[in-house]
Design a protein around this motif. Structure first.
Motif, PDB file in Angstrom:
ATOM      1  N   ALA A  93       1.427  -8.484  -2.539  1.00 53.71           N
ATOM      2  CA  ALA A  93       2.291  -8.958  -3.616  1.00 53.71           C
ATOM      3  C   ALA A  93       2.239 -10.467  -3.755  1.00 53.71           C
ATOM      4  CB  ALA A  93       3.724  -8.500  -3.355  1.00 53.71           C
ATOM      5  N   THR A  94       2.073 -11.159  -2.641  1.00 51.20           N
ATOM      6  CA  THR A  94       2.137 -12.615  -2.715  1.00 51.20           C
ATOM      7  C   THR A  94       0.796 -13.289  -2.473  1.00 51.20           C
ATOM      8  OG1 THR A  94       2.737 -12.628  -0.390  1.00 51.20           O
ATOM      9  CG2 THR A  94       4.542 -12.705  -1.973  1.00 51.20           C
ATOM     10  N   ARG A  95      -0.126 -12.630  -1.785  1.00 51.46           N
ATOM     11  CA  ARG A  95      -1.339 -13.342  -1.381  1.00 51.46           C
ATOM     12  C   ARG A  95      -2.432 -13.275  -2.436  1.00 51.46           C
ATOM     13  NH1 ARG A  95      -1.899 -12.463   4.996  1.00 51.46           N
ATOM     14  NH2 ARG A  95       0.254 -12.991   5.501  1.00 51.46           N
ATOM     15  N   ARG A  96      -3.301 -14.271  -2.372  1.00 51.00           N
ATOM     16  CA  ARG A  96      -4.443 -14.343  -3.293  1.00 51.00           C
ATOM     17  C   ARG A  96      -5.725 -13.985  -2.533  1.00 51.00           C
ATOM     18  NH1 ARG A  96      -1.945 -19.490  -5.709  1.00 51.00           N
ATOM     19  NH2 ARG A  96      -0.312 -18.471  -6.923  1.00 51.00           N
ATOM     20  N   PRO A  97      -6.813 -13.710  -3.281  1.00 51.98           N
ATOM     21  CA  PRO A  97      -8.039 -13.224  -2.625  1.00 51.98           C
ATOM     22  C   PRO A  97      -8.547 -14.102  -1.479  1.00 51.98           C
ATOM     23  CG  PRO A  97      -8.208 -12.890  -4.976  1.00 51.98           C
ATOM     24  CD  PRO A  97      -6.919 -13.637  -4.748  1.00 51.98           C
ATOM     25  N   HIS A  98      -8.423 -15.441  -1.582  1.00 45.37           N
ATOM     26  CA  HIS A  98      -9.020 -16.266  -0.526  1.00 45.37           C
ATOM     27  C   HIS A  98      -8.305 -16.093   0.805  1.00 45.37           C
ATOM     28  CE1 HIS A  98      -5.713 -19.083  -1.545  1.00 45.37           C
ATOM     29  NE2 HIS A  98      -5.833 -19.431  -0.279  1.00 45.37           N
ATOM     30  N   GLN A  99      -7.135 -15.463   0.783  1.00 46.39           N
ATOM     31  CA  GLN A  99      -6.416 -15.259   2.045  1.00 46.39           C
ATOM     32  C   GLN A  99      -6.843 -13.964   2.738  1.00 46.39           C
ATOM     33  OE1 GLN A  99      -2.799 -16.102  -0.228  1.00 46.39           O
ATOM     34  NE2 GLN A  99      -2.083 -17.302   1.518  1.00 46.39           N
ATOM     35  N   PHE A 100      -7.825 -13.285   2.154  1.00 46.85           N
ATOM     36  CA  PHE A 100      -8.341 -12.059   2.761  1.00 46.85           C
ATOM     37  C   PHE A 100      -9.800 -12.257   3.165  1.00 46.85           C
ATOM     38  CE2 PHE A 100      -4.817 -10.731   0.136  1.00 46.85           C
ATOM     39  CZ  PHE A 100      -4.188  -9.754   0.897  1.00 46.85           C
ATOM     40  N   SER A 101     -10.255 -11.454   4.133  1.00 45.70           N
ATOM     41  CA  SER A 101     -11.651 -11.529   4.560  1.00 45.70           C
ATOM     42  C   SER A 101     -12.532 -10.792   3.552  1.00 45.70           C
ATOM     43  CB  SER A 101     -11.797 -10.885   5.930  1.00 45.70           C
ATOM     44  OG  SER A 101     -11.576  -9.492   5.826  1.00 45.70           O
ATOM     45  N   GLY A 102     -13.848 -10.928   3.692  1.00 48.11           N
ATOM     46  CA  GLY A 102     -14.783 -10.264   2.779  1.00 48.11           C
ATOM     47  C   GLY A 102     -14.584  -8.759   2.741  1.00 48.11           C
ATOM     48  N   GLY A 103     -14.402  -8.160   3.921  1.00 44.18           N
ATOM     49  CA  GLY A 103     -14.205  -6.711   3.984  1.00 44.18           C
ATOM     50  C   GLY A 103     -12.924  -6.298   3.273  1.00 44.18           C
ATOM     51  N   GLN A 104     -11.849  -7.077   3.456  1.00 46.54           N
ATOM     52  CA  GLN A 104     -10.581  -6.763   2.786  1.00 46.54           C
ATOM     53  C   GLN A 104     -10.714  -6.935   1.273  1.00 46.54           C
ATOM     54  OE1 GLN A 104      -8.254  -9.451   5.261  1.00 46.54           O
ATOM     55  NE2 GLN A 104      -6.923  -7.754   5.815  1.00 46.54           N
ATOM     56  N   CYS A 105     -11.460  -7.962   0.838  1.00 43.34           N
ATOM     57  CA  CYS A 105     -11.662  -8.160  -0.600  1.00 43.34           C
ATOM     58  C   CYS A 105     -12.411  -6.972  -1.194  1.00 43.34           C
ATOM     59  CB  CYS A 105     -12.425  -9.455  -0.872  1.00 43.34           C
ATOM     60  SG  CYS A 105     -11.386 -10.921  -0.737  1.00 43.34           S
ATOM     61  N   GLN A 106     -13.364  -6.404  -0.431  1.00 40.96           N
ATOM     62  CA  GLN A 106     -14.061  -5.235  -0.969  1.00 40.96           C
ATOM     63  C   GLN A 106     -13.100  -4.046  -1.049  1.00 40.96           C
ATOM     64  OE1 GLN A 106     -16.149  -4.730  -3.108  1.00 40.96           O
ATOM     65  NE2 GLN A 106     -18.106  -5.109  -2.110  1.00 40.96           N
ATOM     66  N   ARG A 107     -12.159  -3.933  -0.116  1.00 44.86           N
ATOM     67  CA  ARG A 107     -11.127  -2.884  -0.212  1.00 44.86           C
ATOM     68  C   ARG A 107     -10.285  -3.089  -1.470  1.00 44.86           C
ATOM     69  NH1 ARG A 107      -9.947  -0.309   4.850  1.00 44.86           N
ATOM     70  NH2 ARG A 107     -11.302  -1.149   6.452  1.00 44.86           N
ATOM     71  N   ILE A 108      -9.961  -4.339  -1.765  1.00 47.40           N
ATOM     72  CA  ILE A 108      -9.162  -4.642  -2.957  1.00 47.40           C
ATOM     73  C   ILE A 108      -9.952  -4.280  -4.216  1.00 47.40           C
ATOM     74  CG2 ILE A 108      -8.115  -6.535  -4.274  1.00 47.40           C
ATOM     75  CD1 ILE A 108      -7.645  -7.872  -1.416  1.00 47.40           C
ATOM     76  N   SER A 109     -11.251  -4.585  -4.229  1.00 44.48           N
ATOM     77  CA  SER A 109     -12.094  -4.226  -5.377  1.00 44.48           C
ATOM     78  C   SER A 109     -12.106  -2.711  -5.583  1.00 44.48           C
ATOM     79  CB  SER A 109     -13.535  -4.689  -5.160  1.00 44.48           C
ATOM     80  OG  SER A 109     -13.585  -6.079  -5.044  1.00 44.48           O
ATOM     81  N   ILE A 110     -12.157  -1.986  -4.470  1.00 48.29           N
ATOM     82  CA  ILE A 110     -12.158  -0.522  -4.570  1.00 48.29           C
ATOM     83  C   ILE A 110     -10.815  -0.059  -5.138  1.00 48.29           C
ATOM     84  CG2 ILE A 110     -12.225   1.619  -3.219  1.00 48.29           C
ATOM     85  CD1 ILE A 110     -14.202   0.144  -1.316  1.00 48.29           C
ATOM     86  N   ALA A 111      -9.719  -0.673  -4.682  1.00 47.56           N
ATOM     87  CA  ALA A 111      -8.389  -0.303  -5.192  1.00 47.56           C
ATOM     88  C   ALA A 111      -8.300  -0.578  -6.693  1.00 47.56           C
ATOM     89  CB  ALA A 111      -7.311  -1.090  -4.452  1.00 47.56           C
ATOM     90  N   ARG A 112      -8.820  -1.716  -7.124  1.00 45.16           N
ATOM     91  CA  ARG A 112      -8.765  -2.086  -8.537  1.00 45.16           C
ATOM     92  C   ARG A 112      -9.511  -1.057  -9.395  1.00 45.16           C
ATOM     93  NH1 ARG A 112     -11.566  -7.578 -10.412  1.00 45.16           N
ATOM     94  NH2 ARG A 112     -13.307  -6.505  -9.435  1.00 45.16           N
ATOM     95  N   ALA A 113     -10.615  -0.531  -8.854  1.00 44.83           N
ATOM     96  CA  ALA A 113     -11.376   0.464  -9.610  1.00 44.83           C
ATOM     97  C   ALA A 113     -10.666   1.820  -9.592  1.00 44.83           C
ATOM     98  CB  ALA A 113     -12.782   0.590  -9.019  1.00 44.83           C
ATOM     99  N   VAL A 114     -10.175   2.218  -8.417  1.00 45.38           N
ATOM    100  CA  VAL A 114      -9.627   3.567  -8.252  1.00 45.38           C
ATOM    101  C   VAL A 114      -8.278   3.727  -8.953  1.00 45.38           C
ATOM    102  CG1 VAL A 114      -8.687   5.143  -6.513  1.00 45.38           C
ATOM    103  CG2 VAL A 114     -10.902   4.062  -6.140  1.00 45.38           C
ATOM    104  N   VAL A 115      -7.535   2.641  -9.087  1.00 46.11           N
ATOM    105  CA  VAL A 115      -6.201   2.713  -9.667  1.00 46.11           C
ATOM    106  C   VAL A 115      -6.254   3.243 -11.109  1.00 46.11           C
ATOM    107  CG1 VAL A 115      -5.968   0.416 -10.700  1.00 46.11           C
ATOM    108  CG2 VAL A 115      -4.011   1.459  -9.566  1.00 46.11           C
ATOM    109  N   MET A 116      -7.405   3.073 -11.768  1.00 47.33           N
ATOM    110  CA  MET A 116      -7.547   3.546 -13.148  1.00 47.33           C
ATOM    111  C   MET A 116      -7.809   5.046 -13.224  1.00 47.33           C
ATOM    112  SD  MET A 116      -7.015   0.881 -14.795  1.00 47.33           S
ATOM    113  CE  MET A 116      -7.408   1.387 -16.456  1.00 47.33           C
ATOM    114  N   ASP A 117      -7.879   5.704 -12.049  1.00 48.50           N
ATOM    115  CA  ASP A 117      -8.143   7.126 -11.988  1.00 48.50           C
ATOM    116  C   ASP A 117      -9.459   7.488 -12.690  1.00 48.50           C
ATOM    117  OD1 ASP A 117      -7.660   9.633 -11.162  1.00 48.50           O
ATOM    118  OD2 ASP A 117      -6.292  10.156 -12.786  1.00 48.50           O
TER     119      ASP A 117
END
Lengths: 345, 342
Positions: B168-192
């Motif tokens: 909720a509060t953090r931005r991408p640079h506060q995550f590691s590369g692997g976590q950013c790829q998890r976020i990318s997957i979430a962004r894609a999957v959330v659209m069902d």
């Protein structure tokens, strides 16, 4: 084919430490790394980003920035490299000790013809005339397998493919007849079919010129068939080192084992569930006073967090036969992990 | 290996679960002029593929083979020069994407989502991770109100292993590369989406993190009923995730088939080269299979006939004059070569 040289190893690194002064305080990128390299052998250094493998190579090449603080000793052919560096002895690096980098485009000068770039090392370091240097450059291009070498001499780096550029960089590294070649991820930027050819070329050249080589890579598979000895690094420290067949046959450190298990195998059936390593590699700023892998290790015990485990000889045989140790096999782990991968504490 | 043809496509009448069908896909880009003539990069030339629901199709090849261009053409970024990209072929919901534009194209976009190679540069550095993941929903108003929307975002974030509170509060640079790829997957999957296109999703990650993301993709596929198109240059990774694998070379398909069949009995000379070139070569090929020239011909002026013939150890005059067409060599195993290993 261990040639136990009476004169001792070609390269000996003792307790190497590299600390960078940054705005957020000192960052220790390499910590207590020691190894020997015997003439004519290939040492593979395996590690992920942040493991300290490239910083180690740069320390050997005297390429660290001025804000890096180096400790420990580096001896090459009986000479103290750090003293040579302090004396600004320029004709050592690039002559006896050379390096090939990951990205062949950025290690070549884009506005200079290939031939001039190779001839330059020969003229500067060995005092060759322009004519002789150009003739030698042509021979070198031919030796590293570049087709139409005469035409290539007059070309610029952008006119060559990535694989050919890396061959040019190798030709430059060979120009002055080095005793040790350091190859830092030499094929990571290249396609798989080209990668094999470049690694084969490096292998052939090493044998033919009786050179020693340090092959730095993130890929255990790359060192498996090519290095005589392997050193596995993590978080700036050596986790395990051994002769290659010993390392792959009797892996001791949980990190080495985890690294091998986590990589998908080309001969495993589709959808084979992978064994992940939880968490992420530590950043050099996080290097502390415990085993660097402890936070991600399945076999962690409380003692792992209490002090940095020293690199000690590994007993031969799973049950630790009395007194028998393999002098070349070292591991920095206090937990004894059986060959089945389970801890037996 | 310059293979055309459609023999490897499955009959929609027999397989009603084909969710994506690509026919005769061509993607060309202008490449300036030479000698007064306009030049064209033939990035993808007559590629046909299909994917069944719940299946993972792996596309493997070296740089410049057209695998990423194919992936982008599927989501119409940019639309292909010619060819058809059909969602739900033969069903009432059938949509041909290439013909669409404007709002009609936007309306089908959520059905096909994509994740990219560099997880950090594919996320907006100025926004919080929760906003990044929720943006698609906000635009589409897929959930009826803000509360449901937030619940959906949090559910997907938890599924990929990211704490929604932290996001909720953090931005991408506060995550590691692997976590950013998890976020990318979430962004894609959330659209069902029905189809998730993964373009080199683990190439930028450390090897110790790679397995986490590959396992996560398998879990997400199961949990959300996804169909995957997985693009990579890494043969071991492709075999691990794929049900079916397509090998590409210089804009053409060489070989398509069941993943295990293709790796156990590689029929195309180029597939054999790839398998023999891996750091630890596959046991099913001879190491000497890797001994071919390094120089890949230019896609501006590709070789006649089979595009692989200039590097192929088996090439004959026939390969220069006649382009091989896909033909069946085994159960769900097809190859475009005049002289395959069978």
């Amino acid at each position: 084919m261990s040639t136990a040289s009476a004169a001792g190893p070609l390269l000996s690194v003792q307790d190497l430490g590299v600390t960078f002064g940054t705005a957020d305080g000192p960052v220790r990128a390499v910590d207590g790394v020691s190894f020997d390299l015997t003439e004519g052998r290939t040492l593979g250094i395996v590690g992920e980003s942040g493991s300290g493998k490239s910083v180690t190579a740069k320390a050997l090449m005297n390429l660290l920035p001025s804000y890096a603080e180096v400790e420990g000793s580096i001896t090459f052919g009986g000479r103290d490299l750090r003293a040579l560096a302090a004396a600004r002895e320029r004709h050592f690096w690039g002559v006896e000790l050379t390096m090939v980098f990951q990205d062949p485009m950025t290690s070549l000068n884009p506005v200079k013809r290939i031939g001039e770039q190779i001839a330059e090392c020969l003229r500067v370091h060995l005092g060759r005339s322009r004519k002789v240097a150009t003739a030698e450059a042509l021979d070198l291009l031919e030796r590293v397998g570049i087709p139409e070498p005469r035409k290539r001499l007059r070309q610029y780096p952008h006119e060559l493919s990535g694989g050919l550029r890396q061959r040019v960089v190798i030709a430059m590294a060979l120009a002055c007849g080095p005793r040790l070649l350091i190859a830092d991820e030499p094929t990571t930027a290249l396609d798989v079919t080209v990668q094999k050819h470049i690694l084969d070329l490096l292998d052939d050249l090493r044998r033919e010129r009786a050179m020693s080589m340090i092959l730095i890579t993130h890929d255990l598979g790359v060192v498996k068939g090519r290095a005589d000895d392997v050193m596995v690094m993590y978080g700036g420290r050596t986790m395990e080192s051994a002769e290659t067949p010993t390392l792959f046959g009797r892996m001791h450190h949980p990190y080495t084992r985890a690294l091998l298990e986590t990589i998908p195998r080309i001969d495993a059936p589709a959808h084979t569930r992978l064994v992940p390593i939880p968490g992420r590699p530590p950043s050099p700023a996080e290097v502390g006073r415990s085993c660097p892998f402890a936070a991600r290790c399945r076999h962690r015990i409380d003692d792992c967090l209490d002090g940095v485990p020293p690199l000690v000889p590994v007993p031969v045989g799973a049950a630790g036969a009395e007194g028998a140790e393999d002098a070349s096999h070292h591991s920095a782990c206090i937990v004894s992990v059986g060959s089945d991968g389970r801890g037996d504490s | 290996m310059a293979g055309s043809g459609t023999d490897h496509l499955r009959d929609p009448a027999a397989h009603d679960d084909v969710v994506l069908r690509v026919e005769h896909l061509v993607q060309e880009f202008p490449a300036g002029r030479s000698g007064g003539r306009r030049q064209v990069v033939h990035a993808v030339s007559d590629v046909s593929l299909d994917v069944r629901r719940g299946e993972t199709l792996g596309i493997v090849g070296e740089s410049g083979c057209g695998k990423s261009t194919t992936a982008r053409a599927l989501v119409q970024l940019p639309p292909p020069t010619s060819g058809r990209v059909v969602l739900d072929p033969g069903a009432a919901t059938e949509v041909e994407m290439v013909a669409l534009s404007g709002s009609a194209l936007r309306a089908v976009r959520p059905r096909m989502q994509m994740i990219f190679q560099d997880p950090i540069s594919s996320l907006n550095p100025r926004r919080s991770v929760r906003d990044i993941v929720g943006e698609g929903l906000a635009i589409w108003s897929k959930a009826s109100d803000g509360l449901h929307q937030q619940a959906r975002v949090d559910e997907v974030l938890e599924a990929v292993g990211i704490d929604p509170e932290v996001a909720a509060t953090r931005r991408p640079h506060q995550f590691s590369g692997g976590q950013c790829q998890r976020i990318s997957i979430a962004r894609a999957v959330v659209m069902d989406p029905e189809i998730l296109i993964c373009d080199e999703p683990v190439s930028a990650l450390d090897v110790s993190v790679q397995a986490q993301i590959l396992n996560l993709l398998e879990d997400m596929k199961e949990r959300y009923g996804l169909t995957l198109v997985f693009i990579s240059h890494d043969l071991s990774v492709v075999r691990n995730v794929s049900d079916r694998v397509a090998v590409m070379y210089l804009g053409k398909l060489c070989e398509v088939g069941d993943a295990d069949a293709l790796y156990e009995r590689p029929a195309h000379p180029y597939t054999r080269v790839l398998l023999a070139s891996a750091p630890e070569p596959a046991p099913t090929v001879d190491p000497s299979d890797a001994d071919i020239g390094d120089e890949i011909p230019s896609p501006i002026d590709p070789p006649s006939g089979c595009r692989f013939r200039t590097r192929c150890p088996r090439a004959t005059d026939r390969c220069a004059s006649e382009e091989p067409v896909m033909r069946q060599v085994g159960d769900d195993h097809f190859v475009a070569c005049h002289f395959p290993s069978i």
